[in-house]
Design a protein around this motif. Structure first.
Motif, PDB file in Angstrom:
ATOM      1  N   ARG A 162       5.776  -1.847 -20.615  1.00  0.00           N
ATOM      2  CA  ARG A 162       5.344  -1.796 -19.397  1.00  0.00           C
ATOM      3  C   ARG A 162       6.728  -2.093 -18.267  1.00  0.00           C
ATOM      4  NH1 ARG A 162       1.924   1.230 -19.342  1.00  0.00           N
ATOM      5  NH2 ARG A 162      -0.417   0.930 -19.340  1.00  0.00           N
ATOM      6  N   GLN A 163       7.460  -3.038 -18.667  1.00  0.00           N
ATOM      7  CA  GLN A 163       8.645  -3.500 -17.900  1.00  0.00           C
ATOM      8  C   GLN A 163       9.285  -2.238 -17.923  1.00  0.00           C
ATOM      9  OE1 GLN A 163      10.801  -6.731 -19.587  1.00  0.00           O
ATOM     10  NE2 GLN A 163      12.656  -6.294 -18.138  1.00  0.00           N
ATOM     11  N   LYS A 164       9.756  -1.353 -18.593  1.00  0.00           N
ATOM     12  CA  LYS A 164      10.649  -0.541 -18.543  1.00  0.00           C
ATOM     13  C   LYS A 164       9.782   0.964 -17.835  1.00  0.00           C
ATOM     14  CE  LYS A 164      14.515   1.910 -19.629  1.00  0.00           C
ATOM     15  NZ  LYS A 164      15.725   1.511 -18.844  1.00  0.00           N
ATOM     16  N   GLN A 165       8.817   1.000 -18.029  1.00  0.00           N
ATOM     17  CA  GLN A 165       8.091   2.022 -17.480  1.00  0.00           C
ATOM     18  C   GLN A 165       7.997   1.762 -15.770  1.00  0.00           C
ATOM     19  OE1 GLN A 165       4.078   1.829 -19.351  1.00  0.00           O
ATOM     20  NE2 GLN A 165       4.898   3.698 -20.415  1.00  0.00           N
ATOM     21  N   ALA A 166       7.865   0.527 -15.431  1.00  0.00           N
ATOM     22  CA  ALA A 166       7.735  -0.200 -14.098  1.00  0.00           C
ATOM     23  C   ALA A 166       9.274   0.074 -13.343  1.00  0.00           C
ATOM     24  CB  ALA A 166       7.606  -1.539 -14.029  1.00  0.00           C
ATOM     25  N   GLU A 167      10.440  -0.234 -14.102  1.00  0.00           N
ATOM     26  CA  GLU A 167      11.594   0.039 -13.638  1.00  0.00           C
ATOM     27  C   GLU A 167      11.806   1.538 -13.242  1.00  0.00           C
ATOM     28  OE1 GLU A 167      16.242  -0.600 -15.210  1.00  0.00           O
ATOM     29  OE2 GLU A 167      14.690  -1.195 -16.349  1.00  0.00           O
ATOM     30  N   ILE A 168      11.419   2.336 -14.198  1.00  0.00           N
ATOM     31  CA  ILE A 168      11.505   3.865 -13.843  1.00  0.00           C
ATOM     32  C   ILE A 168      10.709   4.237 -12.643  1.00  0.00           C
ATOM     33  CG2 ILE A 168      11.011   6.003 -14.758  1.00  0.00           C
ATOM     34  CD1 ILE A 168      11.528   4.800 -17.716  1.00  0.00           C
ATOM     35  N   ALA A 169       9.565   3.695 -12.721  1.00  0.00           N
ATOM     36  CA  ALA A 169       8.784   3.956 -11.616  1.00  0.00           C
ATOM     37  C   ALA A 169       9.392   3.570 -10.378  1.00  0.00           C
ATOM     38  CB  ALA A 169       7.187   3.319 -11.722  1.00  0.00           C
ATOM     39  N   ILE A 170       9.743   2.252 -10.093  1.00  0.00           N
ATOM     40  CA  ILE A 170      10.369   1.900  -8.826  1.00  0.00           C
ATOM     41  C   ILE A 170      11.491   2.573  -8.496  1.00  0.00           C
ATOM     42  CG2 ILE A 170      11.251  -0.387  -7.799  1.00  0.00           C
ATOM     43  CD1 ILE A 170       9.363  -1.902  -9.475  1.00  0.00           C
TER      44      ILE A 170
ATOM     45  N   LEU B  72       3.777  10.646  -6.591  1.00  0.00           N
ATOM     46  CA  LEU B  72       5.008  11.124  -7.356  1.00  0.00           C
ATOM     47  C   LEU B  72       4.363  11.184  -8.863  1.00  0.00           C
ATOM     48  CD1 LEU B  72       7.756   8.998  -6.184  1.00  0.00           C
ATOM     49  CD2 LEU B  72       7.692  11.532  -5.958  1.00  0.00           C
ATOM     50  N   GLY B  73       3.232  10.968  -9.131  1.00  0.00           N
ATOM     51  CA  GLY B  73       2.380  11.347 -10.436  1.00  0.00           C
ATOM     52  C   GLY B  73       2.823  10.285 -11.385  1.00  0.00           C
ATOM     53  N   ILE B  74       3.103   8.978 -10.874  1.00  0.00           N
ATOM     54  CA  ILE B  74       3.050   7.926 -11.946  1.00  0.00           C
ATOM     55  C   ILE B  74       1.982   7.522 -12.315  1.00  0.00           C
ATOM     56  CG2 ILE B  74       4.048   5.262 -11.703  1.00  0.00           C
ATOM     57  CD1 ILE B  74       6.140   6.524  -9.624  1.00  0.00           C
ATOM     58  N   PRO B  75       1.748   7.143 -13.501  1.00  0.00           N
ATOM     59  CA  PRO B  75       0.330   6.619 -14.008  1.00  0.00           C
ATOM     60  C   PRO B  75      -0.068   5.502 -13.529  1.00  0.00           C
ATOM     61  CG  PRO B  75       1.975   7.372 -15.949  1.00  0.00           C
ATOM     62  CD  PRO B  75       2.775   7.366 -14.610  1.00  0.00           C
ATOM     63  N   ASP B  76      -1.434   5.593 -13.216  1.00  0.00           N
ATOM     64  CA  ASP B  76      -2.130   4.260 -12.573  1.00  0.00           C
ATOM     65  C   ASP B  76      -2.094   2.936 -13.185  1.00  0.00           C
ATOM     66  OD1 ASP B  76      -3.202   6.194 -10.768  1.00  0.00           O
ATOM     67  OD2 ASP B  76      -5.275   6.053 -11.756  1.00  0.00           O
TER      68      ASP B  76
ATOM     69  N   ARG C   5       2.249  19.297  -6.624  1.00  0.00           N
ATOM     70  CA  ARG C   5       1.249  18.539  -7.468  1.00  0.00           C
ATOM     71  C   ARG C   5      -0.073  18.111  -6.371  1.00  0.00           C
ATOM     72  NH1 ARG C   5      -0.129  13.072  -7.876  1.00  0.00           N
ATOM     73  NH2 ARG C   5      -0.895  12.413 -10.055  1.00  0.00           N
ATOM     74  N   ALA C   6      -0.065  18.199  -5.162  1.00  0.00           N
ATOM     75  CA  ALA C   6      -1.178  18.153  -4.523  1.00  0.00           C
ATOM     76  C   ALA C   6      -2.029  19.416  -4.245  1.00  0.00           C
ATOM     77  CB  ALA C   6      -0.682  18.111  -3.047  1.00  0.00           C
ATOM     78  N   ASP C   7      -1.502  20.457  -4.665  1.00  0.00           N
ATOM     79  CA  ASP C   7      -2.167  21.731  -4.702  1.00  0.00           C
ATOM     80  C   ASP C   7      -3.015  21.716  -6.013  1.00  0.00           C
ATOM     81  OD1 ASP C   7      -1.298  22.713  -2.154  1.00  0.00           O
ATOM     82  OD2 ASP C   7       0.277  24.041  -3.130  1.00  0.00           O
ATOM     83  N   VAL C   8      -2.290  21.118  -7.032  1.00  0.00           N
ATOM     84  CA  VAL C   8      -2.934  21.279  -8.335  1.00  0.00           C
ATOM     85  C   VAL C   8      -3.888  20.212  -8.429  1.00  0.00           C
ATOM     86  CG1 VAL C   8      -2.534  20.375 -10.803  1.00  0.00           C
ATOM     87  CG2 VAL C   8      -0.851  21.796  -9.785  1.00  0.00           C
ATOM     88  N   MET C   9      -3.803  18.990  -7.866  1.00  0.00           N
ATOM     89  CA  MET C   9      -4.955  18.065  -7.572  1.00  0.00           C
ATOM     90  C   MET C   9      -6.208  18.602  -6.793  1.00  0.00           C
ATOM     91  SD  MET C   9      -3.874  15.602  -9.599  1.00  0.00           S
ATOM     92  CE  MET C   9      -5.243  14.236  -8.985  1.00  0.00           C
TER      93      MET C   9
ATOM     94  N   LYS D 267       0.784  -1.138  -0.047  1.00  0.00           N
ATOM     95  CA  LYS D 267      -0.192   0.105   0.047  1.00  0.00           C
ATOM     96  C   LYS D 267       0.888   1.110   0.000  1.00  0.00           C
ATOM     97  CE  LYS D 267      -3.910   0.573   0.796  1.00  0.00           C
ATOM     98  NZ  LYS D 267      -5.048   0.969  -0.088  1.00  0.00           N
ATOM     99  N   THR D 268       1.972   1.208   0.972  1.00  0.00           N
ATOM    100  CA  THR D 268       2.733   2.432   0.801  1.00  0.00           C
ATOM    101  C   THR D 268       3.386   2.715  -0.396  1.00  0.00           C
ATOM    102  OG1 THR D 268       3.240   1.790   3.094  1.00  0.00           O
ATOM    103  CG2 THR D 268       4.808   3.245   2.080  1.00  0.00           C
ATOM    104  N   PHE D 269       3.705   1.529  -1.073  1.00  0.00           N
ATOM    105  CA  PHE D 269       4.407   1.926  -2.433  1.00  0.00           C
ATOM    106  C   PHE D 269       3.485   2.372  -3.479  1.00  0.00           C
ATOM    107  CE2 PHE D 269       4.919   0.264  -6.873  1.00  0.00           C
ATOM    108  CZ  PHE D 269       6.381   0.688  -7.268  1.00  0.00           C
ATOM    109  N   ALA D 270       2.371   2.028  -3.417  1.00  0.00           N
ATOM    110  CA  ALA D 270       1.342   2.525  -4.232  1.00  0.00           C
ATOM    111  C   ALA D 270       1.122   3.949  -4.079  1.00  0.00           C
ATOM    112  CB  ALA D 270      -0.115   1.541  -4.389  1.00  0.00           C
ATOM    113  N   GLN D 271       0.958   4.167  -2.796  1.00  0.00           N
ATOM    114  CA  GLN D 271       0.799   5.771  -2.274  1.00  0.00           C
ATOM    115  C   GLN D 271       1.680   6.558  -2.822  1.00  0.00           C
ATOM    116  OE1 GLN D 271      -1.926   6.789  -0.958  1.00  0.00           O
ATOM    117  NE2 GLN D 271      -1.266   8.944  -1.046  1.00  0.00           N
ATOM    118  N   PHE D 272       3.116   6.272  -2.486  1.00  0.00           N
ATOM    119  CA  PHE D 272       4.213   6.995  -3.008  1.00  0.00           C
ATOM    120  C   PHE D 272       4.185   7.392  -4.265  1.00  0.00           C
ATOM    121  CE2 PHE D 272       6.989   5.935   1.019  1.00  0.00           C
ATOM    122  CZ  PHE D 272       5.959   6.493   1.698  1.00  0.00           C
ATOM    123  N   ALA D 273       4.041   5.962  -5.132  1.00  0.00           N
ATOM    124  CA  ALA D 273       4.040   6.341  -6.615  1.00  0.00           C
ATOM    125  C   ALA D 273       2.843   7.410  -7.159  1.00  0.00           C
ATOM    126  CB  ALA D 273       3.787   4.877  -7.245  1.00  0.00           C
ATOM    127  N   SER D 274       1.752   7.011  -6.426  1.00  0.00           N
ATOM    128  CA  SER D 274       0.622   8.068  -6.886  1.00  0.00           C
ATOM    129  C   SER D 274       1.027   9.416  -6.697  1.00  0.00           C
ATOM    130  CB  SER D 274      -0.768   7.474  -6.349  1.00  0.00           C
ATOM    131  OG  SER D 274      -1.625   8.378  -6.463  1.00  0.00           O
TER     132      SER D 274
END
Length: 416
Positions: free
Chosen positions: A380-388, A352-356, A408-412, A343-350
């Protein structure tokens, strides 16, 4: 009490004047008939439940007796016959004694699926379905035909769970969802058809989102801690390894062969056999994860080896208790379980603006994004590597991303 006997119905005459031998099922002052393949040329050849005045009478009577015993055995196995009328009993007997055909009862379909799940290594989900099957059987007081499950039955089952079993609304939602799974399986296998779906008027409440993600400050406490006690080392290392590998589930993590030097490749156990195209996940191993892998990897199997012979369920409980102890020792004021890493990985990734769609790939979720790009695994594999890499860099250098995350939080907020 239900009874079975051989019979001939004089009014049912074939064009050639013959009569079919039938099995008469008597129940609640009603009689229904099951037609057999045997017949007589005229009524005088049947007396006191037996074939007479035929050279093959002895052979046919033996076959009929065996058939009658088969039906009687099935009838005796139904634990609460009073739940059914005569028509329902007849359907159960017919469906359960036809060669190669599975009885179209809720319990039979559930049992078949549970066996299949266990064979596919999905024992945990099988246990959940088995528990619901026990509750449903307790509610119906025995086997119950899929064809007789109506919206009223579903409504009453929910009331049974709430008032008799005294389970909470979340558990009721889970049980009703598993009930629907079995019913849908029966429909897909063409064991039953409904004019009105049993769930037509029942809405299953969504389970509340598990708020178990932790702050970056608390994650850093775990990351930087080097406990001496083995159980705390195991807890800390498994937690961080899940985080470093895109939130991988424990069952999948323990099954990974780490002998490949730069990446892992797996299909989520939870999702196996559920989709026509199984989604294979390929994750590049980040340099921060390699020391943990090297510490625990069995050189012969390539899998993580902690020197324990626990079952998976027992090991999961052991890990949960160890993480709880670790959190207390580090004075973390948030709930910390193994799932918190995911859950924490998903939250941080979100944040940071990483696409869903990329986050979904890392987590092993089905990709709901549009466009042909979702079919290109290498992309997708390359995108995942960049995201992680970005998420781990954020953890290692949080100040570097502070202004961006706040902006980004203010924009959202403005979009909302």
């Amino acid at each position: 009490m239900a009874t079975l006997k051989l019979a001939v119905t004089p009014d049912k005459v074939a064009k050639d004047g013959s009569h079919k031998i039938r099995i008469a099922l008597g129940h609640k002052s009603v009689t229904r008939y099951i037609v057999t393949r045997f017949k007589i040329d005229h009524l005088s050849q049947f007396k006191n439940g037996q074939i007479v005045k035929r050279p093959d009478a002895a052979i046919i009577n033996t076959k009929l007796r065996n058939l009658l015993n088969e039906y009687q055995e099935k009838l005796d196995s139904i634990r609460c016959i009073q739940m059914y009328d005569c028509r329902q009993l007849r359907e159960i007997l017919i469906n359960s004694t036809t060669a190669g055909h599975t009885a179209a009862t809720f319990q039979a379909v559930a049992g078949s699926y549970i066996t299949e799940l266990i064979e596919d290594g999905r024992g945990n989900y099988a246990k959940l379905l088995e528990r619901n099957c026990r509750y449903f059987t307790e509610f119906t007081k025995g086997e119950f035909l899929l064809s007789d499950i109506t919206p009223e039955i579903i409504h009453n089952y929910a009331r049974f769970l709430r008032n008799t079993k005294r389970v909470g609304e979340t558990t009721i939602g889970m049980m009703m969802s598993r009930t629907r799974t079995i019913i849908n399986r029966g429909v897909k296998k063409q064991l039953v058809k409904y004019d009105v779906s049993p769930f037509a008027y029942y809405s299953i409440k969504s389970s509340p989102v598990r708020e178990v993600d932790i702050t970056i400050e608390n994650l850093l406490k775990i990351k930087n801690h080097l406990p001496k006690e083995k159980k705390l080392r195991v807890a800390r290392d498994l937690f961080m390894l899940s985080f470093y590998l895109g939130g991988i589930n424990l069952a999948d993590l323990l099954d990974v062969d780490f002998r490949k030097t730069d990446k892992i490749e797996y299909i989520r156990k939870k999702a196996r056999n559920l989709k026509l195209g199984e989604q294979r996940i390929i994750i590049t191993i980040h340099e921060d994860a390699r020391p943990i892998i090297n510490d625990w990897m069995n050189r012969n199997t390539g899998k993580l080896d902690f020197g324990y012979k626990f079952t998976y369920s027992n090991f999961y409980r052991y890990l949960t208790r160890s993480l709880n102890t670790l959190a207390e020792e580090l004075k973390i004021n948030q709930k910390v379980v193994y799932y918190s890493a995911r859950k924490t990985f998903a939250q941080f990734a979100s944040e940071l603006g990483i696409p869903d769609g990329v986050i979904d790939y890392c987590l092993g979720h089905s990709d709901k994004s549009k466009g042909i790009i979702r079919y290109y695994t290498k992309v997708r594999q390359k995108q995942a590597e960049i995201a992680i890499n970005r998420v781990i860099d954020y953890v290692n250098n949080p100040d570097k991303y502070k202004d961006y995350i706040e902006m980004r939080a203010d924009v959202m907020m403005m979009k909302g």
